[in-house]
Scaffold this active site. Structure first.
Site, PDB file in Angstrom:
ATOM      1  N   LYS A   1       0.676 -10.217   8.921  1.00 47.75           N
ATOM      2  CA  LYS A   1      -0.780 -10.722   9.292  1.00 47.75           C
ATOM      3  C   LYS A   1      -0.971 -11.739   9.814  1.00 47.75           C
ATOM      4  CE  LYS A   1      -2.217  -7.001   6.589  1.00 47.75           C
ATOM      5  NZ  LYS A   1      -1.226  -6.816   5.621  1.00 47.75           N
TER       6      LYS A   1
HETATM    7  C1  PLP Z   1      -0.749  -5.077   5.732  1.00 47.87           C
HETATM    8  C2  PLP Z   1       0.410  -4.499   5.045  1.00 47.87           C
HETATM    9  C3  PLP Z   1       0.323  -3.512   5.645  1.00 47.87           C
HETATM   10  C4  PLP Z   1      -0.307  -2.538   6.221  1.00 47.87           C
HETATM   11  O1  PLP Z   1      -0.759  -2.716   7.691  1.00 47.87           O
HETATM   12  P1  PLP Z   1      -2.043  -1.680   8.268  1.00 47.87           P
HETATM   13  O2  PLP Z   1      -2.396  -3.049   9.594  1.00 47.87           O
HETATM   14  O3  PLP Z   1      -2.702  -1.815   7.999  1.00 47.87           O
HETATM   15  O4  PLP Z   1      -0.644  -0.363   8.859  1.00 47.87           O
HETATM   16  C5  PLP Z   1       2.259  -3.217   5.585  1.00 47.87           C
HETATM   17  N1  PLP Z   1       3.213  -3.794   5.163  1.00 47.87           N
HETATM   18  C6  PLP Z   1       2.262  -5.054   4.413  1.00 47.87           C
HETATM   19  C7  PLP Z   1       3.833  -5.952   4.236  1.00 47.87           C
HETATM   20  C8  PLP Z   1       1.531  -6.121   4.659  1.00 47.87           C
HETATM   21  O5  PLP Z   1       0.550  -6.444   4.209  1.00 47.87           O
END
Ligand code: PLP
Length: 461
Positions: free
Chosen positions: A112
């Site tokens: 993210k």
């Molecule tokens: C947010 C997240 C996901 C899922 O990602 P999406 O974009 O919501 O599909 C998977 N793994 C981790 C570690 C995350 O922080």
């Protein structure tokens, strides 16, 4: 470049306005009116370039004239300068034809950071130019919140409120949200699950008087600018494995469908992607939707992969918009049905979805077993989310090279990792004092009025 809503009934916006708004006023999500195309030669020219340069080439056509070329390059450079790896998104090999894309070298150790660090920079530029202040409200299952707080802490132009489900995030995740001392950061522990937090967020956005009064801005993965920033690493990884001269496939651990949808956009831009494989934990609504054509909500089960514990997968709406041939009315109707518990996907639309996406699901034991086997056979310490991806990818190997996205650093989920492989992963140097710092958070019932008063009070200070 203009942006339109998936439900076809909201104002058409520029990149900057779509970014600052988040959710469209008709409840839909913003998408570019057209998808810019990169030629075979454009893509071939990316091989071996620095990550920042690829980021500029991929994103610039979507940004249009919202930011000058110099402003965009400046934001990209600043966004990734704090990453702990020179390649930003390095690839490592797991086995014949199988590679892991490490997306956890950012400041909060999850993928993210790629998007959040960039939009922090872009928000600052846009709001500074306008002389405006916004209230950012985000819902998180753990990683979005820490990434958003890290990107916006201390900025004058924004107050940040992060709603997370009380008791359902890991200690590292919680502490990353509750230890920053800046007064513009507000960590809210909500009663309920991630879906409760996300529903509360949507209610705030749909309350126009409140939304306009506090100048609400959203940074959840429904924000188009976040999806766009994630398109970049599909290009950087694919070109380092030989694209566009050969096809590659991706497996993506999925919750809100944001990260994998970015892969779909990369494909639509011209990147030769063979398969996009959706990997879910036992909260498998997306796997069921692709396999059965029914999108039916179930209860949310807590798992060792909390960032994927979700039943309402917001960005799936964007995939539906294309699968229904950009028919906003049809999408609005399906989303209405979803409020009653679920909907059926038409045969035509399901055929379109299946032509791009495969899916699989990893149960808890399989996820733990994958962490253990990968450690023994490759020395790679996977976080549980990445292990869900690797497990599902192993079921889909064959043909084109497979790239599995490693979405978080194992030290973010030390208990699950230690239980699976007997080794406790350590936090990187810059986070070693995390457990010594005092925490600051506000507990909240699931009550919209309560939430709205809290926000009004805090931003009036
Ligand atoms: C947010 C997240 C996901 C899922 O990602 P999406 O974009 O919501 O599909 C998977 N793994 C981790 C570690 C995350 O922080």
């Amino acid at each position: 470049m203009k942006y339109i809503s998936t439900r076809g009934n909201a104002p058409v916006l520029s990149f900057e306005d779509a970014m600052l708004t988040g959710l469209a006023r008709d409840g839909g999500l913003y998408l570019p009116e057209t998808i810019p195309q990169l030629s075979h030669a454009d893509i071939a020219a990316m091989a071996g370039l620095p990550y920042e340069e690829i980021a500029f080439r991929v994103m610039q056509p979507f940004v249009g004239d919202s930011f000058s070329e110099a402003e965009l390059m400046d934001a990209i450079t600043a966004a990734y300068s704090g990453f702990g790896h020179a390649a930003r998104a390095p690839l490592v090999q797991l086995g014949p034809n199988h590679h892991l894309l490490e997306l956890f070298h950012g400041p909060t150790l999850a993928f993210k950071d790629f998007a959040m660090q960039l939009i922090g920079q872009l928000f600052q530029k846009a709001l500074g130019r306008r002389g405006e202040q916004v209230t950012i409200v985000g819902a998180t299952s753990g990683d979005t919140g820490s990434a958003a707080i890290e990107a916006f802490r201390g900025l004058d132009a924004a107050n940040v409120f992060i709603l997370f489900p009380n008791g359902r995030v890991s200690d590292v995740q919680r502490r990353q949200m509750t230890t920053p001392t800046e007064s513009n950061v507000h960590a809210i522990a909500m009663e309920g699950t991630f879906d409760t937090c996300q529903a509360m967020l949507k209610d705030m956005f749909n309350d126009f008087e409140f939304r306009d009064g506090v100048k609400l801005a959203g940074v959840n993965s429904i924000n188009w600018a976040r999806v766009l920033a994630q398109v970049v690493y599909y290009f950087s990884s694919a070109t380092s494995l030989g694209a566009p001269h050969r096809k590659v496939s991706f497996t993506v651990p999925t919750g809100n469908f944001g990260d994998i949808f970015a892969g779909y956009i990369a494909k639509r831009m011209g990147l030769p992607i063979d398969r996009l494989v959706i990997a879910t934990n036992r909260n498998d609504i997306l796997h069921r939707a692709i396999s059965t054509g029914r999108y039916d909500m179930d209860t949310v089960f807590p798992t060792i992969t909390p960032s994927m514990d979700i039943q309402v997968s917001s960005n799936f709406e964007r995939a539906l918009f294309y699968a229904y041939d950009r028919d906003g009315g049809a999408v609005a109707q399906l989303m209405g049905e979803m409020k009653q518990g679920g909907f059926g996907i038409s045969q035509g639309a399901l055929g379109v979805l299946r032509s791009h996406f495969d899916s699989g699901c990893s149960a808890e034991e399989a996820t733990s077993a994958t962490m253990k086997t990968m450690f023994e056979t490759t020395g790679e310490v996977l976080c549980p989310h990445s292990a869900v991806g690797v497990k599902v990818a192993l079921d889909h190997l064959g043909g084109s090279p497979m790239i599995t996205l490693a979405t978080a650093h194992p030290a973010k989920f030390p208990d699950a990792v230690e239980a699976a492989m007997g080794v406790r992963p350590v936090l990187p140097r810059w986070l070693v004092d995390l457990f010594d710092l005092p925490e600051r958070l506000t507990e909240m019932p699931n009550d919209l009025q309560h939430m709205k008063s809290l926000i009004r009070e805090r931003i009036a200070l």
